[in-house]
Motif scaffolding. Sequence first.
Motif, mmCIF file in Angstrom:
data_model
loop_
_atom_site.group_PDB
_atom_site.id
_atom_site.type_symbol
_atom_site.label_atom_id
_atom_site.label_comp_id
_atom_site.label_asym_id
_atom_site.label_seq_id
_atom_site.Cartn_x
_atom_site.Cartn_y
_atom_site.Cartn_z
ATOM 1 N N GLU A 60 36.483 31.678 49.396
ATOM 2 C CA GLU A 60 35.932 33.021 49.195
ATOM 3 C C GLU A 60 36.915 34.085 49.674
ATOM 4 O O GLU A 60 37.140 35.093 49.007
ATOM 5 C CB GLU A 60 34.591 33.158 49.927
ATOM 6 C CG GLU A 60 33.817 34.385 49.547
ATOM 7 C CD GLU A 60 33.334 34.371 48.110
ATOM 8 O OE1 GLU A 60 33.278 35.459 47.492
ATOM 9 O OE2 GLU A 60 33.007 33.288 47.576
ATOM 10 N N LEU A 61 37.498 33.850 50.830
ATOM 11 C CA LEU A 61 38.510 34.773 51.346
ATOM 12 C C LEU A 61 39.667 34.886 50.367
ATOM 13 O O LEU A 61 40.112 35.982 50.036
ATOM 14 C CB LEU A 61 39.031 34.307 52.699
ATOM 15 C CG LEU A 61 40.278 35.042 53.187
ATOM 16 C CD1 LEU A 61 39.964 36.499 53.481
ATOM 17 C CD2 LEU A 61 40.866 34.352 54.386
ATOM 18 N N LYS A 62 40.147 33.760 49.935
ATOM 19 C CA LYS A 62 41.289 33.730 49.020
ATOM 20 C C LYS A 62 40.980 34.493 47.733
ATOM 21 O O LYS A 62 41.846 35.168 47.181
ATOM 22 C CB LYS A 62 41.637 32.267 48.720
ATOM 23 C CG LYS A 62 42.978 32.053 48.137
ATOM 24 C CD LYS A 62 43.231 30.556 48.118
ATOM 25 C CE LYS A 62 44.466 30.227 47.363
ATOM 26 N NZ LYS A 62 44.714 28.790 47.343
ATOM 27 N N ASN A 63 39.746 34.415 47.276
ATOM 28 C CA ASN A 63 39.329 35.150 46.074
ATOM 29 C C ASN A 63 39.232 36.656 46.329
ATOM 30 O O ASN A 63 39.558 37.464 45.466
ATOM 31 C CB ASN A 63 37.982 34.637 45.554
ATOM 32 C CG ASN A 63 38.087 33.258 44.959
ATOM 33 O OD1 ASN A 63 39.145 32.828 44.501
ATOM 34 N ND2 ASN A 63 36.977 32.536 44.969
ATOM 35 N N ASN A 64 38.762 37.047 47.521
ATOM 36 C CA ASN A 64 38.550 38.469 47.825
ATOM 37 C C ASN A 64 39.778 39.169 48.382
ATOM 38 O O ASN A 64 39.875 40.399 48.304
ATOM 39 C CB ASN A 64 37.395 38.630 48.827
ATOM 40 C CG ASN A 64 36.064 38.297 48.221
ATOM 41 O OD1 ASN A 64 35.865 38.421 47.018
ATOM 42 N ND2 ASN A 64 35.138 37.853 49.047
ATOM 43 N N LEU A 65 40.700 38.423 48.943
ATOM 44 C CA LEU A 65 41.850 39.020 49.620
ATOM 45 C C LEU A 65 42.679 39.952 48.737
ATOM 46 O O LEU A 65 42.964 41.077 49.147
ATOM 47 C CB LEU A 65 42.727 37.926 50.238
ATOM 48 C CG LEU A 65 43.841 38.384 51.158
ATOM 49 C CD1 LEU A 65 43.306 39.211 52.316
ATOM 50 C CD2 LEU A 65 44.601 37.174 51.686
ATOM 51 N N PRO A 66 43.046 39.543 47.538
ATOM 52 C CA PRO A 66 43.850 40.469 46.708
ATOM 53 C C PRO A 66 43.150 41.801 46.435
ATOM 54 O O PRO A 66 43.766 42.866 46.519
ATOM 55 C CB PRO A 66 44.070 39.687 45.415
ATOM 56 C CG PRO A 66 43.965 38.254 45.825
ATOM 57 C CD PRO A 66 42.907 38.228 46.901
#
Length: 158
Positions: A60-66
């Motif tokens: 989830e973090l990886k998806n939201n980070l950008p």
Amino acid sequence: MKTLTAFSLFFMAKLCLGDNSYTTKYDGINLDEILASHRLLTGYINCLLDKGPCSPDGKELKNNLPEAIDNDCHKCTQRQKEGADKVMHFIIDNRPEDWDKLEEKYNSDGSYKLKYLTTKLSENSEDVSKNYDEDDEEVNGSRDHTSDNDHDTEMENH
């Protein structure tokens, strides 16, 4: 200015709620405990760098980070921004090799680290100046006191 402020969202905001903000579901997480665990922190870093498996919250973090980086963490709460800064400052100060890899992938212009180091340098300069002023007051206070004693001694000699 785009920053990597969202980096610690994996500690605090794992899911996105609509278009207005990230969830506060994870705001109560003890960041100090996570930062003290080399294993946990390394797991998240490896996930973000595509060098290891991701837990569901890591994904989830990886998806939201950008998106969080693109909008300067606009959807973050104040607490999330403060937590993100804490995590990033820790990594910059204590795990610079990991920071360099994350920065290359998520903040290639280096703007976040530059801003942090500039602020840190400024704060250190203010602390030094404040300590110098306090020391100067102590010296002047001692000097004044010494002058009074010298004056009293001089008067006794006459």
